[in-house]
Design a protein around this motif. Structure first.
Motif, PDB file in Angstrom:
ATOM      1  N   ARG A   1      -0.058   7.087  -7.797  1.00 51.32           N
ATOM      2  CA  ARG A   1      -1.462   6.666  -7.794  1.00 51.32           C
ATOM      3  C   ARG A   1      -2.328   7.655  -7.006  1.00 51.32           C
ATOM      4  O   ARG A   1      -3.443   7.976  -7.404  1.00 51.32           O
ATOM      5  CB  ARG A   1      -1.558   5.259  -7.198  1.00 51.32           C
ATOM      6  N   ALA A   2      -1.782   8.156  -5.883  1.00 49.50           N
ATOM      7  CA  ALA A   2      -2.533   9.140  -5.096  1.00 49.50           C
ATOM      8  C   ALA A   2      -2.728  10.430  -5.892  1.00 49.50           C
ATOM      9  O   ALA A   2      -3.795  11.055  -5.830  1.00 49.50           O
ATOM     10  CB  ALA A   2      -1.789   9.427  -3.790  1.00 49.50           C
ATOM     11  N   LYS A   3      -1.715  10.832  -6.655  1.00 47.96           N
ATOM     12  CA  LYS A   3      -1.830  12.028  -7.486  1.00 47.96           C
ATOM     13  C   LYS A   3      -2.897  11.857  -8.553  1.00 47.96           C
ATOM     14  O   LYS A   3      -3.711  12.763  -8.792  1.00 47.96           O
ATOM     15  CB  LYS A   3      -0.476  12.330  -8.133  1.00 47.96           C
ATOM     16  N   LEU A   4      -2.933  10.664  -9.185  1.00 46.18           N
ATOM     17  CA  LEU A   4      -3.957  10.404 -10.194  1.00 46.18           C
ATOM     18  C   LEU A   4      -5.356  10.399  -9.594  1.00 46.18           C
ATOM     19  O   LEU A   4      -6.311  10.916 -10.189  1.00 46.18           O
ATOM     20  CB  LEU A   4      -3.686   9.059 -10.878  1.00 46.18           C
ATOM     21  N   LEU A   5      -5.491   9.792  -8.413  1.00 45.77           N
ATOM     22  CA  LEU A   5      -6.795   9.766  -7.756  1.00 45.77           C
ATOM     23  C   LEU A   5      -7.263  11.176  -7.411  1.00 45.77           C
ATOM     24  O   LEU A   5      -8.448  11.509  -7.547  1.00 45.77           O
ATOM     25  CB  LEU A   5      -6.727   8.912  -6.490  1.00 45.77           C
ATOM     26  N   LYS A   6      -6.318  12.007  -6.985  1.00 42.32           N
ATOM     27  CA  LYS A   6      -6.668  13.388  -6.657  1.00 42.32           C
ATOM     28  C   LYS A   6      -7.112  14.143  -7.907  1.00 42.32           C
ATOM     29  O   LYS A   6      -8.119  14.865  -7.886  1.00 42.32           O
ATOM     30  CB  LYS A   6      -5.474  14.083  -6.015  1.00 42.32           C
TER      31      LYS A   6
ATOM     32  N   LEU B   1       2.219   1.744 -10.916  1.00 42.60           N
ATOM     33  CA  LEU B   1       2.548   3.071 -10.412  1.00 42.60           C
ATOM     34  C   LEU B   1       2.989   2.985  -8.951  1.00 42.60           C
ATOM     35  O   LEU B   1       2.606   2.070  -8.227  1.00 42.60           O
ATOM     36  CB  LEU B   1       1.343   4.000 -10.525  1.00 42.60           C
ATOM     37  N   SER B   2       3.791   3.955  -8.546  1.00 43.01           N
ATOM     38  CA  SER B   2       4.123   4.061  -7.133  1.00 43.01           C
ATOM     39  C   SER B   2       2.913   4.602  -6.384  1.00 43.01           C
ATOM     40  O   SER B   2       1.966   5.118  -6.983  1.00 43.01           O
ATOM     41  CB  SER B   2       5.325   4.985  -6.932  1.00 43.01           C
ATOM     42  N   SER B   3       2.939   4.493  -5.083  1.00 38.14           N
ATOM     43  CA  SER B   3       1.779   4.913  -4.291  1.00 38.14           C
ATOM     44  C   SER B   3       1.514   6.411  -4.429  1.00 38.14           C
ATOM     45  O   SER B   3       0.365   6.839  -4.508  1.00 38.14           O
ATOM     46  CB  SER B   3       1.996   4.551  -2.822  1.00 38.14           C
ATOM     47  N   TRP B   4       2.603   7.233  -4.488  1.00 30.79           N
ATOM     48  CA  TRP B   4       2.383   8.685  -4.591  1.00 30.79           C
ATOM     49  C   TRP B   4       1.866   9.059  -5.965  1.00 30.79           C
ATOM     50  O   TRP B   4       1.043   9.984  -6.105  1.00 30.79           O
ATOM     51  CB  TRP B   4       3.660   9.455  -4.254  1.00 30.79           C
TER      52      TRP B   4
ATOM     53  N   ASP C   1       0.824  -1.209   0.000  1.00 40.96           N
ATOM     54  CA  ASP C   1       0.000   0.000   0.000  1.00 40.96           C
ATOM     55  C   ASP C   1       0.859   1.259   0.000  1.00 40.96           C
ATOM     56  O   ASP C   1       0.537   2.250  -0.656  1.00 40.96           O
ATOM     57  CB  ASP C   1      -0.924   0.011   1.226  1.00 40.96           C
ATOM     58  N   ARG C   2       1.954   1.234   0.743  1.00 36.34           N
ATOM     59  CA  ARG C   2       2.788   2.423   0.882  1.00 36.34           C
ATOM     60  C   ARG C   2       3.730   2.623  -0.298  1.00 36.34           C
ATOM     61  O   ARG C   2       4.083   3.751  -0.629  1.00 36.34           O
ATOM     62  CB  ARG C   2       3.613   2.335   2.178  1.00 36.34           C
ATOM     63  N   ILE C   3       4.154   1.543  -0.940  1.00 39.02           N
ATOM     64  CA  ILE C   3       5.141   1.645  -2.011  1.00 39.02           C
ATOM     65  C   ILE C   3       4.500   1.607  -3.398  1.00 39.02           C
ATOM     66  O   ILE C   3       4.916   2.326  -4.301  1.00 39.02           O
ATOM     67  CB  ILE C   3       6.191   0.522  -1.885  1.00 39.02           C
ATOM     68  N   GLY C   4       3.470   0.779  -3.587  1.00 38.24           N
ATOM     69  CA  GLY C   4       2.899   0.608  -4.917  1.00 38.24           C
ATOM     70  C   GLY C   4       3.711  -0.400  -5.716  1.00 38.24           C
ATOM     71  O   GLY C   4       4.250  -1.363  -5.170  1.00 38.24           O
ATOM     72  N   LYS C   5       3.803  -0.185  -7.049  1.00 34.95           N
ATOM     73  CA  LYS C   5       4.579  -1.062  -7.939  1.00 34.95           C
ATOM     74  C   LYS C   5       4.115  -2.517  -7.829  1.00 34.95           C
ATOM     75  O   LYS C   5       4.920  -3.455  -7.672  1.00 34.95           O
ATOM     76  CB  LYS C   5       6.073  -0.975  -7.605  1.00 34.95           C
ATOM     77  N   ASN C   6       2.806  -2.746  -7.953  1.00 31.17           N
ATOM     78  CA  ASN C   6       2.246  -4.078  -7.725  1.00 31.17           C
ATOM     79  C   ASN C   6       2.825  -5.138  -8.648  1.00 31.17           C
ATOM     80  O   ASN C   6       3.096  -6.272  -8.225  1.00 31.17           O
ATOM     81  CB  ASN C   6       0.724  -4.033  -7.877  1.00 31.17           C
ATOM     82  N   ILE C   7       3.010  -4.801  -9.930  1.00 32.35           N
ATOM     83  CA  ILE C   7       3.500  -5.813 -10.876  1.00 32.35           C
ATOM     84  C   ILE C   7       4.905  -6.271 -10.496  1.00 32.35           C
ATOM     85  O   ILE C   7       5.229  -7.470 -10.598  1.00 32.35           O
ATOM     86  CB  ILE C   7       3.476  -5.259 -12.314  1.00 32.35           C
ATOM     87  N   ILE C   8       5.732  -5.340 -10.045  1.00 37.32           N
ATOM     88  CA  ILE C   8       7.092  -5.711  -9.646  1.00 37.32           C
ATOM     89  C   ILE C   8       7.054  -6.675  -8.466  1.00 37.32           C
ATOM     90  O   ILE C   8       7.795  -7.678  -8.432  1.00 37.32           O
ATOM     91  CB  ILE C   8       7.904  -4.453  -9.281  1.00 37.32           C
TER      92      ILE C   8
END
Length: 510
Positions: free
Chosen positions: A446-451, A441-444, A315-322
């Motif tokens: 993804r958060a930017k896109l959601l915003k 995407l990294s978590s930040w 959740d904090r880092i993102g990069k799920n595929i990696i």
């Protein structure tokens, strides 16, 4: 606690309720802790008895005189009903039984299935054992859905992730305890009866079924407490929130199908291996049955504490595929070590436990990134359905391979399945990259896109709700007078005729 008192004060009708002890008040933390304990033990019996065959593989095959292919049918029969029930379990809970009765009914299926399974051993009827596993499977997966629904109903908000983690940990505890004690129970029953045989196996399985009765008792008490809370707090029954429409399948993207492929190819190399692992460690590494049961449960032991930690990390880092790629490659390394080396198997099994926990935390949330919210129920239901279909088929295939070619070829087969999962992950990476998806995407980011998406949605809402004030400007006093006279039928000057026509036209477009 002060927070509990504040929460209680905000509840409807809180001031009208008589004061009661904290452990009896559904709005207080003490009471909810009791409910949480019941929720955790609700699935304990199901997970404990699911791997009874794995813990007693040698005994089942010797006492019932069956080969490995027939033995693995016990896992296949568990999975067959869940190919369909993944789509309808949530519907039955929401629309037919309700959460309370649904939980009790599915717990009864689990109990009945274990009793039939044990009775099949007592009467030396292997077909009856398979029937018992079928009935057990009808209740097992749907009971997990009911368990999650209770969690959402009682712990909606910031506590929910912790509750899910505790439930998962308790499930792994049930599997671990089963792996480590069922062999000892069988040995003790054999000593008491004087010899081994199908009767000894049946009695052992009946004793294991006590855990299912314990979980049924938890379901009954939990149903009572939930009904009581509904009356006191005026709260509604929990809902699964699943909306499943099979017509949504045609809209699934290539990325989602690749996620399905990774899911199936990965899990078929884990669960069937654990089902056959105990004898593998006895034969290849000369472990005692007690040692083999302990090492076969390492995957579950490790996943209990690591699953919540890995979930937090992803959740904090993102990069799920990696992360999924790392988990799949690590699992391939574990199987290669078990197949081609005589290294201490604790290394490979520990690596398998870590990778299994990491994949679960990184893979399943990706579905929500590629599917609209209204299709999530269908997507997750379909994912579980094909997972169970794959497990049922591969359980049979792995048993046949073991009977005909041995453990080395079986490990090569599991490694091949993992290689297919690696290919699917690589394809998923490039498809996501080409199409500009947000799976990696990294978590930040993804958060930017959601915003940004939230801002655009708000702008779109305001645009739809905005009104062209120029079109509804108030009419002047002169215009009002002309309109009034025209409706009375008064004769107007010619130079006002066109104005009257415009007013008439506007009156139609109100």
């Amino acid at each position: 606690m002060e927070g509990d008192e504040d929460r209680e004060a905000l509840l409807p009708g809180a001031t009208d309720r008589p004061k009661m002890a904290a452990i009896c008040d559904p709005s207080r933390l003490a009471h909810r802790i009791v409910v949480l304990i019941l929720m955790c033990f609700l699935g304990f019996g199901s997970y404990f008895c699911y791997d009874n065959p794995a813990a007693l593989q040698t005994q089942v095959q010797l006492d019932m005189k069956v080969n490995t292919a027939s033995f693995m049918q016990l896992y296949a029969f568990y999975s067959w009903p869940n190919v369909v029930l993944c789509f309808f379990g949530g519907f039955l809970i929401d629309r037919v039984f309700g959460i309370r009765w649904g939980t009790i009914i599915f717990s009864l299926f689990v109990c009945a299935g274990q009793v039939i399974f044990a009775a099949g051993a007592l009467f030396n009827a292997y077909w009856l054992m398979e029937t018992g596993r079928l009935v057990f499977g009808i209740g097992g997966e749907s009971l997990a859905v009911a368990q999650n629904t209770y969690a959402v109903s009682w712990f909606k908000g910031k506590e929910l992730n912790l509750v899910f983690g505790l439930q998962l940990s308790m499930a792994r505890v049930g599997s671990t305890v089963n792996m480590n004690i069922m062999g000892l129970v069988y040995s003790r029953i054999k000593d008491l009866m004087g010899s081994a045989g199908y009767t000894t196996l049946g009695v052992t399985l009946m004793i294991g079924g006590i855990t299912c009765l314990f979980s049924l008792a938890c379901a009954l008490v939990l149903g009572y407490l939930d009904k009581r809370a509904e009356k006191i707090l005026n709260k509604e029954q929990g809902k699964t929130g699943e909306v499943i429409k099979l017509t949504d399948v045609k809209d699934f993207s290539l990325s989602l199908w690749l996620i399905f492929m990774v899911c199936v190819c990965y899990y078929v190399a884990v669960f069937p291996f654990i089902g056959l692992g105990k004898v593998f460690f006895i034969e290849k590494f000369n472990f005692s049955p007690l040692q083999a049961g302990a090492i076969n449960s390492v995957v579950y032991i490790i996943s209990a504490p690591l699953s919540p930690l890995f979930g937090f990390m992803v959740d904090r880092i993102g990069k799920n595929i990696i992360w999924v790629m790392c988990a799949v490659v690590a699992t391939l390394c574990a199987h290669m070590m078990l197949a081609f080396t005589f290294w201490n198997p604790w290394i490979a099994m520990s690596l398998l436990g870590v990778s299994y926990s990491l994949l679960a935390c990184a893979l399943w949330p990706m579905v929500a990134f590629v599917v609209p919210e209204h299709q999530l129920g269908t997507a997750y239901g379909f994912m579980q359905s094909i997972q169970n279909l794959g497990l049922a088929i591969i359980a049979i295939v792995s048993g046949i391979i073991l009977d005909t070619s041995g453990y080395l070829f079986l490990e090569v087969f599991f490694s091949a399945c993992i290689c297919v999962a690696i290919i699917a992950v690589v394809m998923l990476y490039f498809v996501n990259l080409v199409r500009g998806g947000d799976l990696n995407l990294s978590s930040w980011e993804r958060a930017k896109l959601l915003k940004q998406a939230a801002i655009e949605a708000e702008k779109d809402r305001l645009r739809r709700e905005s009104v062209d004030w120029n079109r509804i400007r108030p009419m002047s006093a002169f215009a009002v007078r002309v309109r009034y006279l025209s409706r009375l039928g008064a004769k107007l000057p010619d130079h006002l005729t066109s104005y009257q026509s415009a007013l008439s036209h506007r009156s139609v477009l109100k």
